[in-house]
Scaffold this motif. Sequence first.
Motif: not given
Length: 415
Positions: A288-291, A356-360, A395-402
């Motif tokens: 995990e990166s973004v999460t 795996a997850v990577t993102g912004v 930011r928090q929502r993107v991480r939760d959705y991811a």
Amino acid sequence: VRVEIVAVGTELLLGQIADTNSQHLGQQLAGIGVSCTYHQHVGDNHDRIVLALRTALARTDAVIVCGGLGPTQDDITREAIAEVMNVSLERDGTIVAAIAAMFKSRGRDMPDNNARQGDVPAGATVIPQRRGTAPGLICPVGNKVVYALPGVPYELTEMFARAVAPDLLARQRAAGETAHIQSRVLRTWGASESGLADALGSRFNALEGGTVTIAFLASGIEGLKVRLTARGDDAAATAATLDGEEAVVRAILKDRFGDIVFGVDEQTMETAVAALLLAESHTLGVAESVTGGLIASRLVSVPGASAWFRGGVVSYASDVKGSVLGVPDGPVVSADAAIAMAHGARRVLGSTIGLAVTGVAGPEPQEDQPPGTVFVGLAIGEASQHASLTLPGDRQRVRDYATISALDVLRRALS
Ligand code: ATP
Ligand code: MG
């Protein structure tokens, strides 16, 4: 049998307290298959309580009035009910004695005021108190009924379950109405609420007036729920109706959106994933990166996760993706990086599957990619696949959705 709830108390009108009693009663009535068609709020005013009760009795079969049964001057529900019944109040010596005994057991004398709580409209049945002082009342009005319950939530909930719910169900049976009700929730991920409503619109209309209903419930980062509720003569028939409707709804959803139903009722995305991994004797490692560990955290919330979850790598810095997971040089917010991370996780953690997850996450862009850009990589043995997502929110929502999106990619690959 249709029910109306009348909550009494000026403090409710002033917004000083929230009306949790009506909320509780609404939920309980729905749970036992009794329809509640109106809620009213009224202050501690005799004429207006009388009007509220008369209005309620004119349009429903049973009224639950809560509050105003206490000993003080503003507790006037008893008087209002007596007026609506057109009878007088009669003081019940046994109630007064019971209240006096309760005070005595606490080493106090009963204040004179409390004797009012023994006042019962002629013809009413008393619901004895078990938790406080004011008894409840079952008051017949013609072939209809007014139930009076104390306002204190702790007393009300107990009295409703003990005396009101059984009485309502008996009335429903006497009226020849079926009282068996069951619900089932289909949990979905990947469709919009309007998309769901559109897909199920004609089914929704076709069910109008029948024994089955469909409702949509948005539950934020946990997806959308489709609730099916059926009424029937007995438990078996109701369950069969529900099974039939579930099959119809699943077919409609599959046709329009593909495999969006991930679970039923209390099933979560992680328990769905766990069941699939177990069924195929797979083991899972995550990178995990973004999460930053959110995926691993959700997975280990499932009891028995050690049977299939190997562990996770939080490879946040770009060079850690390279040194720990073997991700080649190049953009780290990319499908290639996500896939390389997934294979790296599988190798490093010794699992059959790598996710795996990577993102912004934002708020700033990274590598020229806008916030919400997320890549999910999946490695199953030597095979791999990826998903590119554009997720909304901060930011928090993107991480939760991811997090849930990545789990969903895995779920779909295994189903
Ligand atoms: P008491 O014997 O305590 O006087 P009562 O039957 O007269 O009970 P109220 O005086 O109306 O009831 O309310 C007692 C307390 O119960 C209130 O102070 C409030 O905290 C709570 N309460 C009353 N009505 C509601 C309601 N609708 N929702 C949530 N809480 C309520
Ligand atoms: Mg009171």
